[in-house]
Enzyme design. Structure first.
Site, PDB file in Angstrom:
ATOM      1  N   LYS A   1       4.169  22.371   2.325  1.00 54.18           N
ATOM      2  CA  LYS A   1       4.102  22.334   3.796  1.00 54.18           C
ATOM      3  C   LYS A   1       5.415  22.842   4.402  1.00 54.18           C
ATOM      4  CE  LYS A   1      -0.077  20.813   4.598  1.00 54.18           C
ATOM      5  NZ  LYS A   1      -1.059  21.506   5.413  1.00 54.18           N
TER       6      LYS A   1
ATOM      7  N   SER B   1       2.944  18.249   7.870  1.00 58.36           N
ATOM      8  CA  SER B   1       2.918  16.840   7.448  1.00 58.36           C
ATOM      9  C   SER B   1       4.303  16.221   7.464  1.00 58.36           C
ATOM     10  CB  SER B   1       2.377  16.795   6.024  1.00 58.36           C
ATOM     11  OG  SER B   1       2.593  15.542   5.446  1.00 58.36           O
TER      12      SER B   1
ATOM     13  N   TYR C   1       3.236  18.659  -2.587  1.00 53.74           N
ATOM     14  CA  TYR C   1       2.500  18.792  -1.328  1.00 53.74           C
ATOM     15  C   TYR C   1       3.479  19.012  -0.170  1.00 53.74           C
ATOM     16  CZ  TYR C   1      -0.029  17.305   2.848  1.00 53.74           C
ATOM     17  OH  TYR C   1      -0.558  17.237   4.101  1.00 53.74           O
TER      18      TYR C   1
HETATM   19  O1  LIG Z   1      -5.435   2.915  -3.400  1.00 51.83           O
HETATM   20  C1  LIG Z   1      -4.410   3.021  -2.716  1.00 51.83           C
HETATM   21  C2  LIG Z   1      -4.179   4.112  -1.844  1.00 51.83           C
HETATM   22  C3  LIG Z   1      -2.997   4.149  -1.134  1.00 51.83           C
HETATM   23  N1  LIG Z   1      -2.070   3.155  -1.270  1.00 51.83           N
HETATM   24  C4  LIG Z   1      -0.820   3.226  -0.484  1.00 51.83           C
HETATM   25  O2  LIG Z   1      -1.177   3.309   0.871  1.00 51.83           O
HETATM   26  C5  LIG Z   1      -0.255   4.143   1.583  1.00 51.83           C
HETATM   27  C6  LIG Z   1      -1.041   5.232   2.269  1.00 51.83           C
HETATM   28  O3  LIG Z   1      -1.602   6.076   1.265  1.00 51.83           O
HETATM   29  P1  LIG Z   1      -2.662   7.215   1.591  1.00 51.83           P
HETATM   30  O4  LIG Z   1      -3.050   7.813   0.282  1.00 51.83           O
HETATM   31  O5  LIG Z   1      -3.713   6.685   2.475  1.00 51.83           O
HETATM   32  O6  LIG Z   1      -1.830   8.238   2.449  1.00 51.83           O
HETATM   33  P2  LIG Z   1      -0.471   9.001   2.061  1.00 51.83           P
HETATM   34  O7  LIG Z   1       0.633   8.272   2.790  1.00 51.83           O
HETATM   35  O8  LIG Z   1      -0.280   9.220   0.627  1.00 51.83           O
HETATM   36  O9  LIG Z   1      -0.818  10.421   2.606  1.00 51.83           O
HETATM   37  C7  LIG Z   1      -0.755  10.771   3.934  1.00 51.83           C
HETATM   38  O10 LIG Z   1       0.552  11.161   4.200  1.00 51.83           O
HETATM   39  C8  LIG Z   1       0.998  12.231   3.417  1.00 51.83           C
HETATM   40  C9  LIG Z   1       2.434  12.464   3.726  1.00 51.83           C
HETATM   41  O11 LIG Z   1       3.221  11.509   3.063  1.00 51.83           O
HETATM   42  C10 LIG Z   1       0.123  13.442   3.667  1.00 51.83           C
HETATM   43  O12 LIG Z   1       0.304  13.943   4.966  1.00 51.83           O
HETATM   44  C11 LIG Z   1      -1.330  13.093   3.395  1.00 51.83           C
HETATM   45  O13 LIG Z   1      -2.174  14.172   3.715  1.00 51.83           O
HETATM   46  C12 LIG Z   1      -1.722  11.891   4.203  1.00 51.83           C
HETATM   47  O14 LIG Z   1      -3.037  11.479   3.886  1.00 51.83           O
HETATM   48  C13 LIG Z   1       0.708   4.683   0.530  1.00 51.83           C
HETATM   49  O15 LIG Z   1       1.861   3.911   0.584  1.00 51.83           O
HETATM   50  C14 LIG Z   1      -0.004   4.461  -0.799  1.00 51.83           C
HETATM   51  O16 LIG Z   1       0.869   4.204  -1.862  1.00 51.83           O
HETATM   52  C15 LIG Z   1      -2.290   2.083  -2.108  1.00 51.83           C
HETATM   53  O17 LIG Z   1      -1.457   1.193  -2.234  1.00 51.83           O
HETATM   54  N2  LIG Z   1      -3.455   2.051  -2.809  1.00 51.83           N
END
Ligand SMILES: O=c1ccn([C@@H]2O[C@H](COP(=O)(O)OP(=O)(O)O[C@H]3O[C@H](CO)[C@H](O)[C@H](O)[C@H]3O)[C@@H](O)[C@H]2O)c(=O)[nH]1
Length: 338
Positions: free
Chosen positions: A146, A118, A142
């Site tokens: 990784k 990741s 997390y």
């Molecule tokens: O209800 C929500 C959900 C997400 N976000 C924002 O949307 C962006 C994307 O969030 P996601 O939860 O969809 O994805 P992540 O970036 O947290 O996670 C992804 O990237 C990660 C690495 O940073 C890991 O690889 C993980 O498995 C992958 O899904 C983030 O800035 C998060 O803060 C919101 O504002 N509201």
């Protein structure tokens, strides 16, 4: 005869798309999954063997049964927020789980592995476009797990002659263009499926985690990459290690295009033609402000050419799947109680 590949976590979102791509490329994917977050109905291109990666003996049994040429290892835990609250789960499933997979490989003489890694390994990047050589200072458990398992692979490659490739995904998005499989998590925490739930009337609003980040509109920026393109990279990585390969390389997989949370909301409104209600919420712990990829290494060394780079196309595929999924489940649009 087609080569068999064992896919741990093959009943999940990225795993099932990977099995479809493997099948298209002439491989025979065998899924190893304990179905805690995966779905048996996503296993369509080969057999399903139910088992936990922590169960090394069961893994060895399955490896002996199918004698795969390689393992694609995707099983593990993958929620940034959850990893901050329950790090022990992440060290067990990701670190101990991968050690178990490597031990099973060592015992059975399987030499090839493609690892799901990741962009979370980088932490808060010091450059706008992250290259593989960027320092690894993860900011959540997390990402740390990784990073540790990538190092484990290097050590096993050096000591035991295992051939390995680590694929550092940026944000997986979209769904199978044919609509056969797609994103489905329970509980759902990812941005795109959540805001499609709002568009479908199944949630009242989307919480935006922070609007005081150093981006144009103050919301976090991510690099969204189509899940079928990610899946295809596994096939390219598999081809590479089965045909020689080199010493445990790592590749970034993304489109090199950053979108803020608010930009994703607006794009989803255009695609679904629905108004999506949002509410400002505090920052989520462990979220880096910006993660955008330089994937030139994967493009040159793996000959990986993403096909679905348009954000609109990713959202269209996700929306098509989202609608199909609820009609299959027979669930009508409704706002669940808060
Ligand atoms: O209800 C929500 C959900 C997400 N976000 C924002 O949307 C962006 C994307 O969030 P996601 O939860 O969809 O994805 P992540 O970036 O947290 O996670 C992804 O990237 C990660 C690495 O940073 C890991 O690889 C993980 O498995 C992958 O899904 C983030 O800035 C998060 O803060 C919101 O504002 N509201």
């Amino acid at each position: 005869m087609s080569e068999t590949v064992l896919v741990t976590g093959g009943a999940g979102y990225i795993g099932s798309h990977t099995c479809k791509e493997l099948n298209k490329a002439g491989y025979f994917p065998v899924v190893y999954d304990h179905l805690s977050t995966g779905y048996a109905e996503f296993v369509k291109w080969g057999p399903l063997e139910i088992g936990d990666i922590l169960d090394t003996e069961r893994l060895i049994q399955v490896i002996i049964k199918y004698t795969p040429a390689a393992i694609i290892h995707l099983a593990g835990s993958a929620y940034v927020g959850e990893s901050v609250i329950h790090p022990s789960l992440y060290y067990r499933n990701n670190v101990q789980g991968t050690l178990s997979v490597l031990q099973a490989m060592k015992s059975t003489g399987i030499r090839n592995i493609v690892l799901s890694s990741s962009c979370a390994v980088y932490g808060i990047p010091s450059e706008p476009f992250i290259k593989e050589s960027h320092p690894q200072v993860p900011v959540n458990p997390y990402g740390r797990t990784k990073s540790i398992i990538e190092h484990m692979l290097h050590d096993f490659a050096y000591a035991y002659g295992i051939k390995a490739v680590s694929l550092r995904y940026f944000n997986a998005a979209g769904a199978d263009p044919d609509g056969e499989i797609g994103e489905q998590h329970d509980p759902e925490t990812h941005l795109i499926p959540l805001l499609l739930d709002v568009a479908a009337g199944r949630r009242s609003h989307l919480d935006i985690y922070g609007d005081d980040y150093p981006s144009e509109d103050g919301t976090c920026v991510r690099d969204y990459v189509h899940v079928s393109d990610l899946a295809n990279a596994h096939v390219k990585a598999m081809d590479k290690i089965l045909n020689g390969g080199s010493y445990a390389p790592c590749y970034n997989l993304g489109n090199g295009q950053g979108y803020s949370v608010l930009q994703i909301v607006r794009a989803a409104e255009r695609v679904t033609r629905k108004k999506i209600a949002v509410r400002l919420a505090p920052r989520r712990i462990g979220d880096p402000p910006r993660l955008v990829c330089d994937s030139s290494l994967a493009q040159s060394e793996l000959e990986w050419i993403p096909q679905y780079c348009s954000l609109e196309v990713m959202l269209e595929h996700a929306w098509k799947w989202h609608q199909k999924r609820y009609s299959l489940l027979g669930i009508s649009a409704q706002v669940p109680p808060e």
